[in-house]
Design an enzyme around this catalytic site. Structure first.
Site, mmCIF file in Angstrom:
data_model
loop_
_atom_site.group_PDB
_atom_site.id
_atom_site.type_symbol
_atom_site.label_atom_id
_atom_site.label_comp_id
_atom_site.label_asym_id
_atom_site.label_seq_id
_atom_site.Cartn_x
_atom_site.Cartn_y
_atom_site.Cartn_z
ATOM 1 N N HIS A 114 70.820 6.597 20.266
ATOM 2 C CA HIS A 114 70.042 7.542 19.450
ATOM 3 C C HIS A 114 70.694 8.899 19.601
ATOM 4 O O HIS A 114 71.652 9.054 20.366
ATOM 5 C CB HIS A 114 68.565 7.548 19.863
ATOM 6 C CG HIS A 114 68.297 8.036 21.264
ATOM 7 N ND1 HIS A 114 68.790 7.390 22.379
ATOM 8 C CD2 HIS A 114 67.586 9.094 21.733
ATOM 9 C CE1 HIS A 114 68.383 8.027 23.463
ATOM 10 N NE2 HIS A 114 67.663 9.069 23.106
ATOM 11 N N HIS A 116 69.564 11.936 20.743
ATOM 12 C CA HIS A 116 69.206 12.961 21.734
ATOM 13 C C HIS A 116 70.515 13.460 22.333
ATOM 14 O O HIS A 116 71.376 12.661 22.712
ATOM 15 C CB HIS A 116 68.339 12.353 22.850
ATOM 16 C CG HIS A 116 66.876 12.634 22.708
ATOM 17 N ND1 HIS A 116 65.920 11.769 23.181
ATOM 18 C CD2 HIS A 116 66.202 13.697 22.180
ATOM 19 C CE1 HIS A 116 64.713 12.281 22.933
ATOM 20 N NE2 HIS A 116 64.862 13.443 22.327
ATOM 21 N N ASP A 118 71.529 14.588 25.110
ATOM 22 C CA ASP A 118 72.009 14.178 26.440
ATOM 23 C C ASP A 118 72.671 12.796 26.406
ATOM 24 O O ASP A 118 73.270 12.372 27.386
ATOM 25 C CB ASP A 118 70.875 14.206 27.463
ATOM 26 C CG ASP A 118 69.688 13.365 27.040
ATOM 27 O OD1 ASP A 118 69.111 13.652 25.974
ATOM 28 O OD2 ASP A 118 69.356 12.400 27.758
ATOM 29 N N HIS A 119 72.556 12.103 25.269
ATOM 30 C CA HIS A 119 73.228 10.796 25.146
ATOM 31 C C HIS A 119 74.589 10.913 24.469
ATOM 32 O O HIS A 119 75.315 9.933 24.381
ATOM 33 C CB HIS A 119 72.331 9.808 24.401
ATOM 34 C CG HIS A 119 71.175 9.359 25.255
ATOM 35 N ND1 HIS A 119 71.054 8.075 25.732
ATOM 36 C CD2 HIS A 119 70.121 10.058 25.756
ATOM 37 C CE1 HIS A 119 69.958 7.989 26.481
ATOM 38 N NE2 HIS A 119 69.378 9.177 26.502
ATOM 39 N N HIS A 213 61.040 5.314 20.308
ATOM 40 C CA HIS A 213 61.327 6.549 21.037
ATOM 41 C C HIS A 213 60.852 7.744 20.199
ATOM 42 O O HIS A 213 61.456 8.800 20.205
ATOM 43 C CB HIS A 213 62.845 6.609 21.309
ATOM 44 C CG HIS A 213 63.269 7.597 22.343
ATOM 45 N ND1 HIS A 213 62.605 7.794 23.530
ATOM 46 C CD2 HIS A 213 64.343 8.449 22.388
ATOM 47 C CE1 HIS A 213 63.240 8.714 24.236
ATOM 48 N NE2 HIS A 213 64.284 9.135 23.563
ATOM 49 N N ASP A 236 66.716 4.390 25.022
ATOM 50 C CA ASP A 236 65.507 5.129 25.421
ATOM 51 C C ASP A 236 64.339 4.604 24.622
ATOM 52 O O ASP A 236 64.370 4.596 23.383
ATOM 53 C CB ASP A 236 65.666 6.621 25.105
ATOM 54 C CG ASP A 236 66.468 7.358 26.154
ATOM 55 O OD1 ASP A 236 67.131 6.697 26.971
ATOM 56 O OD2 ASP A 236 66.427 8.605 26.147
ATOM 57 N N HIS A 311 68.945 5.314 33.793
ATOM 58 C CA HIS A 311 68.313 6.468 33.147
ATOM 59 C C HIS A 311 67.076 6.830 33.955
ATOM 60 O O HIS A 311 65.977 6.981 33.423
ATOM 61 C CB HIS A 311 67.942 6.108 31.698
ATOM 62 C CG HIS A 311 67.628 7.276 30.812
ATOM 63 N ND1 HIS A 311 66.499 8.041 30.952
ATOM 64 C CD2 HIS A 311 68.281 7.818 29.763
ATOM 65 C CE1 HIS A 311 66.475 8.976 30.024
ATOM 66 N NE2 HIS A 311 67.560 8.873 29.293
HETATM 67 ZN ZN LIG Z 1 67.566 9.788 27.407
HETATM 68 ZN ZN LIG Z 2 66.112 9.992 24.362
#
Ligand SMILES: [Zn+2]
Ligand SMILES: [Zn+2]
Length: 361
Positions: A114, A116, A118-119, A213, A236, A311
């Site tokens: 996805h 986000h 931080d990914h 998510h 996530d 995670h």
């Molecule tokens: Zn995450």
């Molecule tokens: Zn996420």
């Protein structure tokens, strides 16, 4: 003690002190010699050459957006025979893959779960390693949900000035212009379908499936199949039936986890120290992640062979804290459960069985 024994002790002590002083005095030379011996092994290291034929789960980032020097941001890789696939590349992912002996030039494709940040905030450094570290002539192949092309274009743009300097300095044989950056493809799971095959070649099948998510659109988990073995990675998600369905009979379920017990401690600490903003975030993240108890329940429902938690939220800076996750998951799942660390590999050899190892140079 006789005077003779006393003298022997004094001599031993003097020799030990002299030895320690010599090591201290010559430490730069000693370290350089160690490097000379180790460098060849380090630069030429290839994780896949050390593993048996089969399917391997490679933990190249077991952390979260919260600060943790011992865990890179979300990164999971799969080695299927000769092929290497990466699922998400959070901050520090390129570094951790390199320290594990995964050559970025060997990566066939990166799949994003996805968007986000931080990914994918380790994606540009990974593309740089893919290009400058391996003289790749094609960009890093990145596939993911709608929006992936926009993310890749933005990162490519941000690195364009730098790429000019590198090409001018090293020349086209070392950094071929055609290999710069990343090339993105996007996919969506068709209306009414449960999943989508996103890779099917060379004996490897990768299937994307939707997870929950929200408010993140188009969040995916992946099932990877090779040599009769299978791994499912949740991405996530809050507890989702789609994960249990996709993980049916899988050899290994790799699931994200948030410890409600530890998260409550962090939330209270933030609120009582006048960090309401952080406290609110600790509260909000509970509804779109999965507790280890629920991850265990999903593994049980799926009949998965083993459960690997990653995670991990919140971070686990104190030895033993990761066992809080394992203990919780064991209340709902009777199979083997581990809280993963960066550098861990879980191998599913073609002939069967499961082997755990650790690779961090
Ligand atoms: Zn995450
Ligand atoms: Zn996420």
């Amino acid at each position: 003690m006789t005077s003779r024994t006393g003298i022997i002790w004094l001599v031993v002590l003097a020799l030990l002190s002299a030895g320690a002083a010599a090591i201290f005095w010559f430490r730069a030379d000693i370290a350089t010699n160690i490097l000379r011996r180790a460098a060849g092994a380090g630069v030429g290291a290839a994780l896949k050459a050390e593993l048996p034929e089969g399917l391997h789960a490679v933990f190249c980032g077991t952390g979260s957006p919260l600060p943790d020097r011992s865990r890179a941001g979300p990164c999971f890789a799969v080695i299927a025979g000769e092929r290497v696939f990466v699922f998400d590349a959070g901050e520090g992912a390129a570094e951790t893959l390199a320290l594990m002996g995964v050559n970025a030039g060997d990566i066939e494709r990166v799949f994003l779960t996805h968007l986000h940040s931080d990914h994918f905030d380790g994606l540009a450094p990974l593309a740089l390693q893919h290009w400058a570290g391996a003289a790749s002539t094609t960009p890093l192949d990145v596939a993911g949900p709608i929006g992936t092309s926009r993310v890749a274009a933005g990162l490519n743009e941000a690195y364009t000035i730098d790429s000019g300097y590198r090409m001018a300095h090293h020349g086209p044989e070392i950094v071929p212009a055609s290999g710069f950056g990343m090339a993105a493809t996007e996919f969506a799971i068709p209306e009414g379908a449960n999943d989508l095959v996103v890779y099917d070649a060379n004996g490897v099948r990768i299937i994307a499936f939707p997870v929950d998510h929200a408010p993140v659109d188009n969040a995916f988990g992946y099932r990877i199949e090779y040599a009769g073995r299978s791994i499912v990675v949740s991405g996530d998600t809050s507890r989702a039936d789609s994960v249990a369905q996709a993980a049916r009979g899988a050899d290994l379920l790799v699931h994200e986890a948030i410890s409600t017990e530890l998260n409550a401690i962090m939330q209270d600490a933030a609120n009582s120290n006048d960090r309401r903003n952080v406290g609110t975030i600790f509260h909000d993240i509970l509804d779109y992640h999965t507790s280890p108890e629920d991850a265990g329940a999903v593994a049980t429902e799926a009949g998965a062979g083993a459960l690997a938690l990653t995670h991990l939220l919140p971070p686990t800076p104190i030895p033993g804290l990761d066992q809080v996750f394992v203990r919780a998951a064991r209340t709902t799942y009777a199979g083997p459960v581990w809280a993963m660390r960066d550098g861990d590999v879980i191998s599913l050899p073609r002939d069967g069985g499961l082997v755990r190892s650790h690779h961090m140079r």
